[in-house]
Design a protein around this motif. Sequence first.
Motif, PDB file in Angstrom:
ATOM      1  N   THR A  21       0.824  -1.201   0.000  1.00 52.93           N
ATOM      2  CA  THR A  21       0.000   0.000   0.000  1.00 52.93           C
ATOM      3  C   THR A  21       0.862   1.256   0.000  1.00 52.93           C
ATOM      4  O   THR A  21       0.563   2.222  -0.709  1.00 52.93           O
ATOM      5  N   SER A  22       1.929   1.255   0.770  1.00 48.11           N
ATOM      6  CA  SER A  22       2.827   2.417   0.813  1.00 48.11           C
ATOM      7  C   SER A  22       3.466   2.669  -0.540  1.00 48.11           C
ATOM      8  O   SER A  22       3.528   3.815  -1.009  1.00 48.11           O
ATOM      9  N   ILE A  23       3.932   1.616  -1.179  1.00 51.25           N
ATOM     10  CA  ILE A  23       4.530   1.762  -2.513  1.00 51.25           C
ATOM     11  C   ILE A  23       3.476   2.271  -3.496  1.00 51.25           C
ATOM     12  O   ILE A  23       3.752   3.148  -4.317  1.00 51.25           O
ATOM     13  N   GLY A  24       2.266   1.727  -3.405  1.00 48.77           N
ATOM     14  CA  GLY A  24       1.187   2.180  -4.279  1.00 48.77           C
ATOM     15  C   GLY A  24       0.841   3.644  -4.071  1.00 48.77           C
ATOM     16  O   GLY A  24       0.608   4.374  -5.035  1.00 48.77           O
ATOM     17  N   MET A  25       0.822   4.078  -2.826  1.00 44.16           N
ATOM     18  CA  MET A  25       0.517   5.485  -2.542  1.00 44.16           C
ATOM     19  C   MET A  25       1.607   6.408  -3.074  1.00 44.16           C
ATOM     20  O   MET A  25       1.313   7.452  -3.660  1.00 44.16           O
ATOM     21  N   MET A  26       2.855   6.011  -2.886  1.00 41.95           N
ATOM     22  CA  MET A  26       3.958   6.822  -3.420  1.00 41.95           C
ATOM     23  C   MET A  26       3.909   6.867  -4.939  1.00 41.95           C
ATOM     24  O   MET A  26       4.136   7.915  -5.549  1.00 41.95           O
ATOM     25  N   LEU A  27       3.586   5.733  -5.551  1.00 39.30           N
ATOM     26  CA  LEU A  27       3.469   5.694  -7.010  1.00 39.30           C
ATOM     27  C   LEU A  27       2.317   6.569  -7.481  1.00 39.30           C
ATOM     28  O   LEU A  27       2.437   7.276  -8.488  1.00 39.30           O
ATOM     29  N   ALA A  28       1.202   6.576  -6.759  1.00 37.97           N
ATOM     30  CA  ALA A  28       0.059   7.425  -7.121  1.00 37.97           C
ATOM     31  C   ALA A  28       0.453   8.895  -7.094  1.00 37.97           C
ATOM     32  O   ALA A  28       0.093   9.659  -7.997  1.00 37.97           O
ATOM     33  N   ILE A  29       1.202   9.279  -6.089  1.00 38.82           N
ATOM     34  CA  ILE A  29       1.655  10.668  -5.994  1.00 38.82           C
ATOM     35  C   ILE A  29       2.588  11.007  -7.140  1.00 38.82           C
ATOM     36  O   ILE A  29       2.458  12.061  -7.777  1.00 38.82           O
ATOM     37  N   CYS A  30       3.516  10.112  -7.448  1.00 37.32           N
ATOM     38  CA  CYS A  30       4.457  10.343  -8.549  1.00 37.32           C
ATOM     39  C   CYS A  30       3.730  10.428  -9.886  1.00 37.32           C
ATOM     40  O   CYS A  30       4.047  11.297 -10.729  1.00 37.32           O
ATOM     41  N   VAL A  31       2.746   9.552 -10.122  1.00 34.24           N
ATOM     42  CA  VAL A  31       1.986   9.587 -11.368  1.00 34.24           C
ATOM     43  C   VAL A  31       1.193  10.876 -11.469  1.00 34.24           C
ATOM     44  O   VAL A  31       1.157  11.511 -12.541  1.00 34.24           O
ATOM     45  N   ASP A  32       0.582  11.318 -10.383  1.00 32.59           N
ATOM     46  CA  ASP A  32      -0.166  12.580 -10.403  1.00 32.59           C
ATOM     47  C   ASP A  32       0.751  13.767 -10.677  1.00 32.59           C
ATOM     48  O   ASP A  32       0.386  14.668 -11.428  1.00 32.59           O
TER      49      ASP A  32
END
Length: 113
Positions: A96-107
Amino acid sequence: MDKSEHPDDETSVDVLFRNGNLTVFGIVLAFSLGFLNTWTNNPNDWQVTDLPTLALIAGGIVFPASALWRLLQRDSLKASVFASGNRRFAIGLALTSIGMMLAICVDIGHMLL
């Protein structure tokens, strides 16, 4: 379950300690579900680049949910069962942490392009 998997003389975990973990697991699971809800309602259009993020966050939610379910079972005071639930939670937290960081980077990437 097979008796050989969980012998009766196995060490036990204190109920208060287990209850503390249940509380933490529930709070983190609720936060993860809340983040997923907020992220999916984001006004940005969905793109293919969002799929890995969705997979990581959704997969990361499954592990803490299964850990929470595991620690709610009757045999969860056995040390091996408790440790298994903690491992599931840690894997889910990492995903989940990796996914959240990836979501921020993609945004951020979408804003810059």
